[in-house]
Design a protein around this motif. Structure first.
Motif, PDB file in Angstrom:
ATOM      1  N   PRO A  33       0.815  -1.221   0.000  1.00  0.00           N
ATOM      2  CA  PRO A  33       0.000   0.000   0.000  1.00  0.00           C
ATOM      3  C   PRO A  33       0.845   1.266   0.000  1.00  0.00           C
ATOM      4  CG  PRO A  33      -0.106  -1.091   2.140  1.00  0.00           C
ATOM      5  CD  PRO A  33       0.557  -2.047   1.203  1.00  0.00           C
ATOM      6  N   ALA A  34       2.009   1.229   0.648  1.00  0.00           N
ATOM      7  CA  ALA A  34       2.871   2.418   0.667  1.00  0.00           C
ATOM      8  C   ALA A  34       3.328   2.770  -0.751  1.00  0.00           C
ATOM      9  CB  ALA A  34       4.081   2.179   1.569  1.00  0.00           C
ATOM     10  N   GLN A  35       3.716   1.765  -1.520  1.00  0.00           N
ATOM     11  CA  GLN A  35       4.134   2.020  -2.900  1.00  0.00           C
ATOM     12  C   GLN A  35       2.966   2.488  -3.751  1.00  0.00           C
ATOM     13  OE1 GLN A  35       6.855  -0.689  -5.061  1.00  0.00           O
ATOM     14  NE2 GLN A  35       5.328  -0.772  -6.708  1.00  0.00           N
ATOM     15  N   ALA A  36       1.804   1.850  -3.590  1.00  0.00           N
ATOM     16  CA  ALA A  36       0.639   2.211  -4.396  1.00  0.00           C
ATOM     17  C   ALA A  36       0.213   3.654  -4.129  1.00  0.00           C
ATOM     18  CB  ALA A  36      -0.512   1.257  -4.112  1.00  0.00           C
TER      19      ALA A  36
ATOM     20  N   PHE B  40       0.653   6.334  -7.249  1.00  0.00           N
ATOM     21  CA  PHE B  40      -0.552   6.936  -7.838  1.00  0.00           C
ATOM     22  C   PHE B  40      -0.827   8.338  -7.281  1.00  0.00           C
ATOM     23  CE2 PHE B  40      -1.136   2.361  -8.561  1.00  0.00           C
ATOM     24  CZ  PHE B  40      -1.278   2.395  -9.944  1.00  0.00           C
ATOM     25  N   GLY B  41      -0.388   8.584  -6.048  1.00  0.00           N
ATOM     26  CA  GLY B  41      -0.489   9.939  -5.514  1.00  0.00           C
ATOM     27  C   GLY B  41       0.376  10.911  -6.293  1.00  0.00           C
TER      28      GLY B  41
ATOM     29  N   LEU C 231      -2.698   1.337 -15.825  1.00  0.00           N
ATOM     30  CA  LEU C 231      -2.603   2.334 -16.889  1.00  0.00           C
ATOM     31  C   LEU C 231      -3.826   3.244 -16.901  1.00  0.00           C
ATOM     32  CD1 LEU C 231      -1.108   0.111 -19.722  1.00  0.00           C
ATOM     33  CD2 LEU C 231      -0.011   2.119 -18.696  1.00  0.00           C
ATOM     34  N   ILE C 232      -4.997   2.677 -16.692  1.00  0.00           N
ATOM     35  CA  ILE C 232      -6.225   3.482 -16.632  1.00  0.00           C
ATOM     36  C   ILE C 232      -6.172   4.452 -15.451  1.00  0.00           C
ATOM     37  CG2 ILE C 232      -8.720   3.382 -16.226  1.00  0.00           C
ATOM     38  CD1 ILE C 232      -8.674   0.687 -17.785  1.00  0.00           C
ATOM     39  N   ALA C 233      -5.686   3.969 -14.311  1.00  0.00           N
ATOM     40  CA  ALA C 233      -5.555   4.840 -13.135  1.00  0.00           C
ATOM     41  C   ALA C 233      -4.586   5.981 -13.416  1.00  0.00           C
ATOM     42  CB  ALA C 233      -5.083   4.023 -11.933  1.00  0.00           C
ATOM     43  N   ALA C 234      -3.487   5.675 -14.100  1.00  0.00           N
ATOM     44  CA  ALA C 234      -2.513   6.723 -14.449  1.00  0.00           C
ATOM     45  C   ALA C 234      -3.152   7.763 -15.357  1.00  0.00           C
ATOM     46  CB  ALA C 234      -1.292   6.102 -15.117  1.00  0.00           C
TER      47      ALA C 234
ATOM     48  N   PHE D 104       4.167   7.305 -15.763  1.00  0.00           N
ATOM     49  CA  PHE D 104       4.019   5.920 -15.292  1.00  0.00           C
ATOM     50  C   PHE D 104       4.931   4.989 -16.084  1.00  0.00           C
ATOM     51  CE2 PHE D 104       2.031   1.730 -15.506  1.00  0.00           C
ATOM     52  CZ  PHE D 104       1.827   1.443 -14.157  1.00  0.00           C
ATOM     53  N   LEU D 105       4.988   5.191 -17.401  1.00  0.00           N
ATOM     54  CA  LEU D 105       5.847   4.356 -18.243  1.00  0.00           C
ATOM     55  C   LEU D 105       7.320   4.589 -17.942  1.00  0.00           C
ATOM     56  CD1 LEU D 105       3.972   4.631 -21.678  1.00  0.00           C
ATOM     57  CD2 LEU D 105       3.960   2.702 -20.071  1.00  0.00           C
ATOM     58  N   VAL D 106       7.682   5.831 -17.587  1.00  0.00           N
ATOM     59  CA  VAL D 106       9.071   6.110 -17.219  1.00  0.00           C
ATOM     60  C   VAL D 106       9.468   5.287 -16.007  1.00  0.00           C
ATOM     61  CG1 VAL D 106      10.623   7.860 -16.245  1.00  0.00           C
ATOM     62  CG2 VAL D 106       9.203   8.420 -18.221  1.00  0.00           C
TER      63      VAL D 106
END
Length: 382
Positions: free
Chosen positions: A88-91, A95-96, A233-236, A248-250
């Protein structure tokens, strides 16, 4: 009146022993510091993971002690907890930042890319490494968390490739991930990107065929892989627009590069003896490079005790055993230094090729012709 709940003394001792492995969580705030300040702070994450831990290795030295093989999951609670909390920390961080960075007026394009380069360093160095620990466990929760971490870097097939191909064929031409002797990283990298995806898919397809099912059966984990990756990808896109997708791809690209750098050094030039008829000797500790450097093993949750991981893949990271130079080949430095060296092939060959040749003289003195072993063979079909 109730008394405050206290942690028993034996649990406090376990927590104290596990705390160094929690250092990775300190990288999360650095990502936010870089995003909120920009400028020189965008290099904090590469500086800490590559250079600070290299310095710490030199200062604190090596750890030759081994954990208790009789330890239960309860005994290892504080070690296991960090791998669970990281997800969760990474997520939240990834995404933040995909929401925050594209709209941050104080950041220019170069700074935004630099921030997500640093994020890729930690999603690769820590995130993929933690997914590796989790995927080796038998319970569904930990395996799902492994899949979630891999989806965040668009490399979900790594689970199939690692469990079904790499562990079975390591140190043979059938394993795409085993770097051949004298194969520079810049040749290894495009080869492994292509071959590992193909070999992972073929391995899952073969498993389904043994159950009389086609690859299109919904039990094929590739459908889950593709679904989770699509959600990321949709979230990004929702959070950061097309700029968010690009960032995100980077980070995904950097994370994959970090993983394959580690894969490159773990078995470079090491081969199992060919016994004839396509058969090889059983995997032994001397078929993986070992490193006992304390600080980088804190960061990488003992991944550098790779000799024991391949010898006993079911062991959780706190109880992986260290092997001395009489049992397994030793890297001269920890992974942070070795991965940087791998990016400079002449330097890498100067450091490692003499060690490979010495390994051959030590473990296989009867083999005088290494021509077939040196070939960059294409993995045979399974």
């Amino acid at each position: 009146m109730s008394t405050p709940t206290t942690i028993p003394a034996h649990d406090l001792a376990r927590l104290a022993r596990a705390l160094p492995f929690w250092l990775s969580l300190g990288l999360i705030p650095l990502a936010w510091v870089a995003a909120m300040n920009g400028g020189w702070t965008i290099v904090l994450l590469p500086l800490v993971t590559w250079f600070l831990f290299s310095v710490l290795d030199a200062v604190v030295g090596v750890n030759l002690d081994n954990g208790d093989l009789e330890a239960t999951d309860d005994d290892l609670f504080w070690y296991r907890l960090v791998t669970l909390l990281w997800v969760p920390a990474q997520a939240i961080t990834l995404f933040g930042l995909l929401w925050y960075v594209p709209q941050a007026d104080h950041l220019n394009t170069l700074e935004r890319v630099g921030i997500f380069f640093g994020v890729g360093v930690i999603t690769g160095t820590v995130g993929i490494n933690y997914s590796h620990e989790l995927m080796h466990q038998k319970n569904k929760l930990e395996r799902f968390l492994a899949d979630a971490l891999l989806a965040m870097v668009l490399y979900s097939h790594f689970r199939s490739e690692h469990l079904l191909v790499h562990h079975r064929y390591v140190a043979t031409p059938r394993d795409p991930v085993t770097a051949r002797y004298n194969e520079g990283f810049h040749r290894f990298y495009p080869r492994v990107l292509r071959q590992s995806l193909v070999s992972a898919f073929k391995a899952e397809k073969a498993m389904l065929a043994r159950k009389n099912k086609p690859w299109t059966d919904l039990s094929n984990p590739f459908f889950k892989y593709w679904g989770l990756q699509a959600l990321c990808l949709i979230a990004a896109l929702i959070l950061g627009g097309w700029s968010g997708v690009a960032l995100f791809l980077v980070q995904a690209g950097v994370a994959i590069w970090q993983l394959e750098l580690v894969n490159y050094i773990e078995h470079y030039g090491l081969t199992r003896e060919h016994l004839g008829d396509g058969k090889y000797e059983h995997v032994q500790p001397h078929h993986s490079w070992n490193a006992a450097h304390k600080a980088s093993n804190w960061l990488l949750i003992n991944l550098q005790r790779h000799s024991d991981h391949h010898y006993k893949p079911d062991r959780r990271f706190p109880v992986l055993q260290n092997y001395g130079p009489d049992e397994a080949p030793q890297l001269p430095f920890g992974y942070p230094v070795m991965t940087m060296a791998a990016m400079i092939p002449p330097l890498w060959r100067r450091i490692m090729n003499p060690r490979v040749r010495e390994w051959r003289r030590t473990y296989y003195p009867k083999i005088t012709d290494w021509t077939d072993y040196n070939r960059r063979a294409t993995p045979q079909p399974r």
